[in-house]
Design a protein around this motif. Structure first.
Motif, mmCIF file in Angstrom:
data_model
loop_
_atom_site.group_PDB
_atom_site.id
_atom_site.type_symbol
_atom_site.label_atom_id
_atom_site.label_comp_id
_atom_site.label_asym_id
_atom_site.label_seq_id
_atom_site.Cartn_x
_atom_site.Cartn_y
_atom_site.Cartn_z
ATOM 1 N N CYS A 1 11.255 8.970 -10.165
ATOM 2 C CA CYS A 1 9.854 9.378 -10.309
ATOM 3 C C CYS A 1 9.159 9.484 -8.952
ATOM 4 C CB CYS A 1 9.103 8.402 -11.212
ATOM 5 S SG CYS A 1 9.546 8.563 -12.952
ATOM 6 N N LEU B 1 5.290 5.803 -13.799
ATOM 7 C CA LEU B 1 4.033 6.460 -13.427
ATOM 8 C C LEU B 1 3.508 5.945 -12.087
ATOM 9 C CD1 LEU B 1 2.217 6.580 -16.890
ATOM 10 C CD2 LEU B 1 3.134 8.514 -15.592
ATOM 11 N N PHE B 2 3.557 4.637 -11.891
ATOM 12 C CA PHE B 2 3.117 4.074 -10.611
ATOM 13 C C PHE B 2 4.043 4.506 -9.477
ATOM 14 C CE2 PHE B 2 0.694 0.223 -12.546
ATOM 15 C CZ PHE B 2 -0.423 1.009 -12.729
ATOM 16 N N HIS C 1 -1.132 17.612 -4.024
ATOM 17 C CA HIS C 1 -0.110 17.159 -3.073
ATOM 18 C C HIS C 1 -0.465 17.619 -1.660
ATOM 19 C CE1 HIS C 1 4.505 16.292 -2.744
ATOM 20 N NE2 HIS C 1 3.819 15.686 -1.796
ATOM 21 N N PHE D 1 5.661 7.339 -9.354
ATOM 22 C CA PHE D 1 5.263 8.730 -9.112
ATOM 23 C C PHE D 1 4.021 8.753 -8.215
ATOM 24 C CE2 PHE D 1 3.091 12.707 -10.354
ATOM 25 C CZ PHE D 1 4.125 13.624 -10.225
ATOM 26 N N GLY D 2 3.045 7.920 -8.531
ATOM 27 C CA GLY D 2 1.829 7.830 -7.729
ATOM 28 C C GLY D 2 2.071 7.321 -6.321
ATOM 29 N N SER D 3 3.074 6.458 -6.166
ATOM 30 C CA SER D 3 3.372 5.928 -4.825
ATOM 31 C C SER D 3 3.764 7.043 -3.858
ATOM 32 C CB SER D 3 4.479 4.868 -4.889
ATOM 33 O OG SER D 3 5.763 5.460 -5.056
ATOM 34 N N HIS D 4 4.341 8.100 -4.381
ATOM 35 C CA HIS D 4 4.726 9.227 -3.537
ATOM 36 C C HIS D 4 3.515 9.759 -2.771
ATOM 37 C CE1 HIS D 4 7.206 12.787 -2.485
ATOM 38 N NE2 HIS D 4 5.987 13.311 -2.319
ATOM 39 N N PHE D 5 2.419 9.939 -3.476
ATOM 40 C CA PHE D 5 1.222 10.517 -2.866
ATOM 41 C C PHE D 5 0.575 9.551 -1.879
ATOM 42 C CE2 PHE D 5 1.856 12.487 -7.028
ATOM 43 C CZ PHE D 5 2.069 13.795 -6.622
ATOM 44 N N LEU D 6 0.605 8.263 -2.198
ATOM 45 C CA LEU D 6 0.069 7.271 -1.267
ATOM 46 C C LEU D 6 0.871 7.265 0.031
ATOM 47 C CD1 LEU D 6 -0.703 4.308 -3.697
ATOM 48 C CD2 LEU D 6 -2.316 5.922 -2.653
#
Length: 167
Positions: free
Chosen positions: A108, A26-27, A134, A29-34
């Protein structure tokens, strides 16, 4: 960001949480957006069929195949680099699940870009909300025309992540 950068960062995130693979995924996956919120360079998608910004039917032409090779090569490069640095394989027990948590993170972290492609073909439901987020978080400042700086900055980011992860 390129898929290889997302993959290495995602693998590092998951590797930092070896006892929590779901949380690591999950983290990651979130790193992608950051990462996408940072100014960066992306290679051009040449075919309308592979471009998530252009709703179109799949046309398996030469440009689409070239995009598949470029995108696949980019993802593969990221997986290889991540595997070299985060894959702790043993000759005695090579099939232990925890040896593969980095791969969950890498996959992810790359997933949101694949979901953009899916959205361009099926723009409905929760995937439409994810696509809106996104687009919203993605930086508007692109390093277009600055290929050398764009690639060098992502290589530097990957090196920093690898160095921090090695501690």
């Amino acid at each position: 960001m390129t898929l290889s950068t997302h993959a290495v960062v995602g693998a590092a995130v998951a590797a930092a949480l070896p006892n929590h693979p779901i949380l690591g995924g999950l983290f990651a996956f979130g790193s992608h957006f950051l990462l996408d919120a940072l100014p960066h360079w992306d290679y051009k998608i040449l075919s309308a069929s592979a471009n998530p910004e252009v709703p179109s039917k799949l046309v398996f032409d030469r440009l689409f195949l070239l995009d598949l090779v470029r995108i696949g090569g980019d993802a593969l490069l990221g997986l290889v680099v991540a595997g070299v640095f985060f894959g702790h394989f043993s000759a005695i027990f090579p099939i232990r699940l925890e040896n593969w948590f980095w791969l969950i993170g890498a996959a992810c972290a790359m997933l949101p870009d694949f979901l953009q492609f899916v959205y361009s073909k099926y723009p409905k439901g929760p995937i439409a909300q994810l696509q809106a987020f996104h687009r919203w978080i993605h930086t508007s400042y692109r390093l277009e025309g600055k290929t050398v700086i764009g690639i060098a900055s992502q290589v530097a980011l990957v090196i920093i992540v690898l160095l921090v992860s090695a501690r």
